[in-house]
Enzyme design. Structure first.
Site: not given
Ligand code: VG1
Ligand code: CO
Length: 561
Positions: A23, A115-116, A287, A289, A291-292, A356, A375, A377, A388
């Site tokens: 990213r 993602s988010h 979110d 993509d 998955d959340r 994580t 998770e 998150s 997810k």
């Molecule tokens: C975050 C979350 C983690 C999740 C990841 C990807 O990672 O804490 O639980 O799996 O995002 O989610 P980090 O390293 O920023 O804490 V997503 O929806 O980006 O695929």
């Molecule tokens: Co996501």
């Protein structure tokens, strides 16, 4: 017939994938050959398996997805890939891609998402590689890709190969002495079929329509202008009959309409405010993509993701899929609140604690040891796929509510009465400078490395906590025995409370400090209390011991969950 060309690339040293893919800012991906370099490395990492392979390509609809899809088509064709399956307009939710890989036994996917993280020309882009089990590539694979990116000298592509991805169609092209096929497909169809196999759609339909015995259960779905729009319209709209006005922000936009597509109380505050008015029984957001998920009940009653996981675990048998497959085990990421552990104990089934990132659940699922995981998150999912799944989580809640006939708040209250309540909160200090963020971590490391720390009493106000254990979390996979270290600094107290510090691995620049706090209460008079009030002493202890304010200058976190 089209010809392959080879172009000298530049060396990039910063293409190390994080928690979930590579990213960076869009502007970084737009550098000459930057994207090509990473894509070529993905194919190189396949070795001979790339010959005549089939890969899925799609993303969350953010800015730059379409450009990168066309680059991937050119590079795949030159690298002896046999076939690419592309979501129409480059749209394909992360869970739907995972399903497609598994259903049609393809070799994997290149998922274009941050993602988010916000989207648009000045925001983020991301590339993630998924393997043939449908899940995000494990560390061994992403490390291999990273190593290749650092020494790659050239990339191969077919310059004249241009495919219209706005139309569902299949195109066969002669590239050198091989045939290469690009199939542009409807990315929604197979996913909808899967959801209808898993859940009791007639019961959910009756719930959202109301019946002689029960008034209509009012649902509002917020897609935050991410990829779930077309999926939500089909599933909640066409299939379940939820009104159009209750499925909002459901057109995928390249900049998410300026929204930050992260379904939490801060970034999905519009939804929270709407549900607070008391008309809707449930609000859900996804979110970028898909998955959340965030679930809130009537009057914006917030369901903490760690509790959501525990409630789903406790009621899993109400969902047809699990009635059929049985319950094989539960898992959560380390920082996730441990409410689900109590359910596992009660059901006498396995519970796993992994680092994580969803990739750590994959091996357990593939080995038939894991049915449901999550998770903190806002990620919840099961072994139906290897990602997810936001819409899945919403349907799981609807399915359970349809069977239990209770409100979301009642479901939680009843759960806490049986199991007690794990209060949980997460503080995010987003966009810090890297150096001070590391200093915060070093502060904690030096504390926990001191042998005298164990047994120490930490107090705030009239609350005192005794340190039982403190470490830097590491995890050994029980299936392939791979070891993953440095996954978060944990301080565990004698009463079961915890403080965890981690640095985020999904940011595109700078550093984000995450502070996770948990404590457990059995006294029902506390159950309706605000987590921020209950956890105040521990929060203050954590903030003091880390000297986060001194190091970063931040008085407050940017997001509190
Ligand atoms: C975050 C979350 C983690 C999740 C990841 C990807 O990672 O804490 O639980 O799996 O995002 O989610 P980090 O390293 O920023 O804490 V997503 O929806 O980006 O695929
Ligand atoms: Co996501």
């Amino acid at each position: 017939m089209m010809n392959i060309e080879e172009t000298k690339t530049n060396i990039f040293n910063d293409q190390k994938p994080g928690t979930s893919g590579l990213r960076k800012k869009v502007t970084v991906f737009q550098q000459e050959f930057y994207t090509e370099n990473f894509v070529q490395a993905i194919f190189d990492a396949q070795g001979d398996r790339v010959v005549d392979s089939t890969f899925v390509v799609g993303g969350d609809g953010r800015y730059y997805v379409k450009e990168v899809v066309s680059k991937i088509i050119k590079i795949a064709a030159a690298n002896r890939v046999g076939k690419l399956i592309v979501g129409r307009n480059g749209i394909f939710s992360t869970p739907a891609i995972s399903n497609y890989i598994r259903k049609y036994k393809t070799n994997g996917a290149i998922v274009l998402t941050a993602s988010h993280n916000p989207g648009g020309p000045d925001n983020d882009f991301g590339i993630k590689f998924n393997c043939e089990n449908g899940g995000p590539a494990p560390d061994q694979v992403t490390n291999r890709i990273f190593e290749i990116t650092k020494s790659l000298e050239s990339f191969k592509y077919v310059p004249n190969l241009i495919i219209d991805i706005e139309k569902e169609q299949s195109t066969a092209i002669q590239v050198g002495d091989r045939k290469f096929v690009v199939e542009v497909i409807n990315p929604v169809e197979d996913y909808v079929v899967l959801m209808k196999e898993i859940f009791d759609f007639p019961s959910i339909k009756e719930l959202v329509h109301g019946s002689a015995e029960r008034p209509k259960f009012e649902l509002i779905v917020d897609c935050l202008n991410g990829v779930t729009g077309p999926y939500a319209q089909c599933i909640f709209g066409t299939e379940l009959g939820v009104g159009e006005s209750s499925i909002v922000h459901s057109t995928p936009l390249e900049d998410f309409g300026g929204l930050h597509p992260d379904p939490n109380l801060t970034y999905a505050s519009n939804l929270v405010d709407t549900v607070r008015k008391g008309v809707y029984d449930m609000g859900v957001a996804f979110d970028g993509d898909g998955d959340r998920n965030m679930i809130i009940g009537k009057n914006a009653f917030f369901v903490n993701p760690s509790d959501s996981l525990a409630v789903l675990a406790d009621n899993l048998e109400l969902i047809p899929y699990f009635k059929k497959t049985g319950i094989k085990g539960f898992a959560r990421s380390m920082p996730t609140g441990s409410a689900v552990d109590r359910v596992a104990l009660n059901k006498a089934c396995d519970i796993f604690e992994v680092p994580t990132g969803w990739k750590y659940f994959g091996n357990l699922m593939d080995a038939g040891r894991l049915s449901l995981c999550g998770e903190e998150s806002f990620g919840t999912g099961s072994d139906h796929i290897r990602e997810k799944d936001g819409i899945w989580a919403c349907l799981a809640w609807l399915n359970i509510i349809a069977k239990l006939g209770k409100s979301i708040e009642e479901v939680l209250m009843d759960h806490w009465k049986i199991y007690g309540r794990h209060f949980f909160t997460r503080y995010d200090y987003e966009g810090c400078e890297s150096l001070p963020a590391n200093e915060v971590m070093i502060e904690i490391v030096s504390l926990i490395q001191n042998p005298k720390f164990i047994g120490e009493k930490l107090s705030w106000g009239d609350k005192t906590y005794v340190v039982q254990k403190a470490d830097d979390f590491s995890y050994q996979d029980i299936i392939d025995h791979s070891l993953t270290v440095n996954q978060g600094l944990r301080i565990l107290f004698e009463d079961g409370s915890r403080i965890v510090f981690r640095l985020s691995g999904t940011g595109s620049s700078g550093a984000t400090i995450r502070l996770y706090i948990e404590s457990y209460e059995t006294n029902p008079s506390t159950f309706m209390m605000d987590a921020q009030v209950i956890l105040k002493p521990l929060i203050n202890i954590a903030i003091n011991m880390s000297k986060v304010e001194e190091h970063t200058g931040r008085k407050f976190p940017t997001v509190i969950t």
